[in-house]
Design an enzyme around this catalytic site. Sequence first.
Site, PDB file in Angstrom:
ATOM      1  N   HIS A 122       0.814  -1.216   0.000  1.00  0.00           N
ATOM      2  CA  HIS A 122       0.000   0.000   0.000  1.00  0.00           C
ATOM      3  C   HIS A 122       0.847   1.265   0.000  1.00  0.00           C
ATOM      4  CE1 HIS A 122       0.428  -0.167   4.511  1.00  0.00           C
ATOM      5  NE2 HIS A 122       0.472   1.135   4.348  1.00  0.00           N
ATOM      6  N   ASP A 152       0.248  -7.715   1.661  1.00  0.00           N
ATOM      7  CA  ASP A 152       0.659  -6.306   1.687  1.00  0.00           C
ATOM      8  C   ASP A 152       2.180  -6.149   1.731  1.00  0.00           C
ATOM      9  OD1 ASP A 152       0.323  -3.598   1.562  1.00  0.00           O
ATOM     10  OD2 ASP A 152      -0.319  -3.337   3.640  1.00  0.00           O
ATOM     11  N   SER A 228       4.645   2.624   7.945  1.00  0.00           N
ATOM     12  CA  SER A 228       4.311   1.467   7.109  1.00  0.00           C
ATOM     13  C   SER A 228       5.508   1.054   6.260  1.00  0.00           C
ATOM     14  CB  SER A 228       3.125   1.792   6.204  1.00  0.00           C
ATOM     15  OG  SER A 228       1.943   1.891   6.945  1.00  0.00           O
TER      16      SER A 228
END
Length: 471
Positions: A122, A152, A228
Amino acid sequence: MKRFATLLLVSVLGGVISIGAYKIFSETPEKVEQASVFEQQTYVPTNFVNNPTSNAATAGIDFTEAAEKTIHAVVHVKNKITTVAPRSIWELYNGKGQSQTQIGSGSGVIITPDGYIVTNNHVIKGSNEIQVTLNNNKNYIATLVGTDPNMDIALLKIESDEEFPYISFGDSDNAKIGEWVLAVGNPFNLTSTVTAGIISAKGRDLNEGDNLRQSFIQTDAAVNPGNSGGALVNTNGELIGINTAITSQTGSYIGYSFAVPSNIAQKIVNDLLEFGDVQKGLLGVSGGSMNSVVAEKLGTEETEGFYVSKVFADSGADKAGIIQGDIIKKLDDVKVSKFSDLSGYLSSKRPGDVVNVTVLRDDSYETFAVTLLKEEISSSVRLMNMQLENLSKEDAAKYEIQYGLKVTGNDNQQLQSELGITPGYILVEVNGKKVQSAEALKGFLDNYGEDQIKILAFLNPKGQYERFIFR
């Protein structure tokens, strides 16, 4: 004279009483205050920062070495997304517009000296250009090697004549609840940020029921937007997870964050480098997690494990001897308490790998050596007597969506005549979860069955959203 003597005696007694009262009430508060100060002196030190019970460093735990090993190998990832948007109705009508650039940011981890970087899918999804900045402020343009959207994870590559600092993979299966960990990343564009916490849980599934093989490490190390793709490392500086998500009502950290275990990330990286895509090993069973409700229905006291409700013919499990009704308790040396434990461990394996599966059968434990088979990817699936297929590129572009299944046939007269669901409808959600692919929906049906479907959402051929609730 008597009257005078009486008055004198009363006056003397009054004076004595007044002096006594003064002594009592003037000195007592002084004693209370001393007691209060004494109690405070015994209480306050428990809040001191240097108390050994509340400070990891004085308890013999040193984070500095782990931080020094990892901080230079965690990079700042910026993705540039360029879109064309019309500025007027005239430009919209003529298909013209002005280009607009958006820049997103996250983190990444260098895992080899020649510049391979692991990050979250992402973080780089939809990007036209990916820029990587090292801790020494050097910038590089990265190329995308491959991705695994389900877990992911994305793999990038940067080039240089010099070797890069990197972090070695650790064994996430050996990580223990309560173990100290560091989260290294770039929250809110604050580069090279290190936070500390402990492992709060393992095998955490944030979207139980959507068949995504999620099995996160949960930690209380502070993670915020921008972290992230960053590193979760142990006190030895080994990479045991890729920070991926937080659970929050505000969008910022409130005490819980989640990381993809390093064993899964490493397997994905190796697959992308060797095969170009992710190889999935199939055990060949379906079922669900044990709990008190399931245990009561099955007439057992077992509340942990994975209950096998179906064994697929000619699968590895079938050939090894696993049968319906078995409760899977362990895969190799990994305890299985719930579905995410099983799916998470299998996500670190490839087709052809042999897994020792320990099951509980008739109050006794048996172990079977199961060879995992390659998971065949299906492009179609049947649901409630409807035939559904993965979206074509044309349909995805027409409806501006990247997920969903197109209804190509409908033998369910009730859905067709009463609800109007005809071929051309696009199924976009099941029970409020996006339908990513026919394979994902098939996995959901194998694990939970059609009777667990409560809500279906479609786009009709006009692109309008329709939602149906089944009771």
